[in-house]
Design a protein around this motif. Structure first.
Motif, PDB file in Angstrom:
ATOM      1  N   THR A   1      20.818  46.881 125.406  1.00  0.00           N
ATOM      2  CA  THR A   1      21.794  46.182 126.247  1.00  0.00           C
ATOM      3  C   THR A   1      22.202  47.096 127.391  1.00  0.00           C
ATOM      4  O   THR A   1      22.055  48.337 127.303  1.00  0.00           O
TER       5      THR A   1
ATOM      6  N   GLN B   1      24.691  49.816 126.262  1.00  0.00           N
ATOM      7  CA  GLN B   1      24.075  50.856 125.441  1.00  0.00           C
ATOM      8  C   GLN B   1      23.200  51.766 126.288  1.00  0.00           C
ATOM      9  O   GLN B   1      23.198  52.997 126.113  1.00  0.00           O
TER      10      GLN B   1
ATOM     11  N   GLU C   1      26.566  40.122 128.958  1.00  0.00           N
ATOM     12  CA  GLU C   1      26.338  40.780 127.674  1.00  0.00           C
ATOM     13  C   GLU C   1      27.418  40.395 126.659  1.00  0.00           C
ATOM     14  O   GLU C   1      27.117  40.122 125.493  1.00  0.00           O
ATOM     15  N   GLN C   2      28.654  40.359 127.114  1.00  0.00           N
ATOM     16  CA  GLN C   2      29.748  39.981 126.215  1.00  0.00           C
ATOM     17  C   GLN C   2      29.613  38.529 125.756  1.00  0.00           C
ATOM     18  O   GLN C   2      29.862  38.206 124.589  1.00  0.00           O
ATOM     19  N   LYS C   3      29.210  37.655 126.682  1.00  0.00           N
ATOM     20  CA  LYS C   3      29.021  36.255 126.312  1.00  0.00           C
ATOM     21  C   LYS C   3      27.879  36.112 125.309  1.00  0.00           C
ATOM     22  O   LYS C   3      27.980  35.361 124.336  1.00  0.00           O
ATOM     23  N   ALA C   4      26.790  36.848 125.550  1.00  0.00           N
ATOM     24  CA  ALA C   4      25.656  36.795 124.634  1.00  0.00           C
ATOM     25  C   ALA C   4      26.047  37.304 123.247  1.00  0.00           C
ATOM     26  O   ALA C   4      25.646  36.740 122.222  1.00  0.00           O
ATOM     27  N   GLU C   5      26.856  38.356 123.215  1.00  0.00           N
ATOM     28  CA  GLU C   5      27.303  38.886 121.936  1.00  0.00           C
ATOM     29  C   GLU C   5      28.201  37.895 121.214  1.00  0.00           C
ATOM     30  O   GLU C   5      28.096  37.708 119.995  1.00  0.00           O
ATOM     31  N   ARG C   6      29.071  37.223 121.982  1.00  0.00           N
ATOM     32  CA  ARG C   6      29.958  36.233 121.370  1.00  0.00           C
ATOM     33  C   ARG C   6      29.163  35.059 120.801  1.00  0.00           C
ATOM     34  O   ARG C   6      29.399  34.601 119.675  1.00  0.00           O
TER      35      ARG C   6
ATOM     36  N   SER D   1      26.063  35.143 119.894  1.00  0.00           N
ATOM     37  CA  SER D   1      25.296  35.637 118.758  1.00  0.00           C
ATOM     38  C   SER D   1      26.159  35.684 117.494  1.00  0.00           C
ATOM     39  O   SER D   1      25.711  35.308 116.405  1.00  0.00           O
ATOM     40  N   ASN D   2      27.418  36.122 117.658  1.00  0.00           N
ATOM     41  CA  ASN D   2      28.327  36.165 116.505  1.00  0.00           C
ATOM     42  C   ASN D   2      28.633  34.751 116.002  1.00  0.00           C
ATOM     43  O   ASN D   2      28.712  34.524 114.789  1.00  0.00           O
TER      44      ASN D   2
ATOM     45  N   ASP E   1      25.593  33.573 114.144  1.00  0.00           N
ATOM     46  CA  ASP E   1      25.525  34.217 112.829  1.00  0.00           C
ATOM     47  C   ASP E   1      26.532  33.587 111.873  1.00  0.00           C
ATOM     48  O   ASP E   1      26.226  33.366 110.687  1.00  0.00           O
TER      49      ASP E   1
END
Length: 296
Positions: A96, A99, A138-143, A145-146, A149
């Motif tokens: 990302t 990272q 990136e934050q939207k993609a992480e949200r 993804s969560n 999940d």
């Protein structure tokens, strides 16, 4: 710790899932890193048996797992200002943008030289500025993804709950019919007889349609292979569904054979009666029906 300058090539497969694909990607990265280190830093080289240049005082550090940074942490902890760190592309430093920037800043903070093979110049501030502009995505993609999940986890729990309910329902239904699944765990334990109320009622209805008593019906089994007649108690157990062994099969065969015998006999009687001009009797009407009895 040694003060000799080192050239460290960091290899990590990016965007590949197969073992062969990852190995090929790392080989390509190593070739690119070796060429960049020779051209940009003038690192000393030697020729291998195939004539390919190899860096001296250098050993590639491979990250065996694509999403891991275990070996990266070891590299950063040993980097010195006189060292040179070489990667094939910025994507090797992280999956990302955040990272990647974090790892790049860790390396720069050690004072070592950082070479990116596909970039002529490593402008840390420009890289950081561009990478951080992708932070909202990136934050939207992480949200998302969560959330995904969580959805899969909830659906998995729903499926597990539903499976347990179905399993319990099946066990309860089988147990009501006399099937105890725990018997399967003990091969020495004899299986309990299964109650078959539906079959029992059908056999009783068949016996009564033939106007036979339980004792009379029990006598018929000797005509189809039984060693001795069935008593009233055994006939009652069969008709109540308590006895579903081969004795019930023999009893059903005997009743069907008797019904077939009576049907054939009635047909013969009917033909004889027709020859003398007599109308169908009550037995013929019951077995064949009015229309068939008149034309048989």
């Amino acid at each position: 710790m040694s003060n000799n300058p080192r050239t460290i090539i960091y290899l990590r497969s990016v965007g590949t899932t197969t073992h062969g694909g990852a190995e090929h990607a790392r080989n390509m990265q190593q070739q690119a890193c070796t060429a960049a280190a020779i051209m940009m830093s003038g690192s000393p080289v030697r020729r291998d048996a195939q004539g390919e240049p190899q860096l001296l005082n250098s050993a590639p550090v491979i990250e065996p797992i694509s999403g891991s940074d275990k070996n990266w942490k070891q590299i950063v902890s040993t980097l010195q200002p006189q060292d040179t760190l070489v990667v094939a592309t910025l994507a090797v430093l992280g999956d990302t943008p955040s990272q990647m920037v974090a790892h790049l800043m860790q390396a720069v903070a050690t004072g070592c030289r950082v070479i990116v093979a596909d970039m002529p110049n490593v402008d840390v501030q420009l890289i950081r500025q561009v990478a951080l502009s992708f932070m909202p995505l990136e934050q939207k993609a992480e949200r998302l993804s969560n959330e995904l999940d969580g959805f899969y986890a909830s659906r998995s729990e729903e499926r597990a709950t539903y499976a347990r309910e179905i399993q319990k329902s099946l066990i309860d239904q089988l147990y009501r019919r006399g099937i105890d699944l725990t018997d399967l765990l003990d091969p020495q334990k004899e299986a309990k007889p299964v109650n078959d109320d539906i079959r029992g009622r059908r056999l009783r209805s068949l016996r009564e349609s033939l106007e036979l008593t339980a004792a009379e019906a029990g006598q018929l089994v000797t005509l189809v292979g039984a060693d001795k007649p069935y008593g009233k108690q055994l006939v009652s157990a069969i008709e109540c569904g308590h006895d579903t062994t081969e004795k019930a099969d023999v009893f059903e065969t005997a009743l069907n054979a008797e019904r077939a015998r009576r049907k054939i006999q009635a047909k013969l009687d009917q033909q004889i009666a027709k020859a003398h001009g007599q109308p169908p009797n009550s037995v013929e009407l019951q077995l064949f029906g009015p229309q068939e009895a008149s034309h048989a």
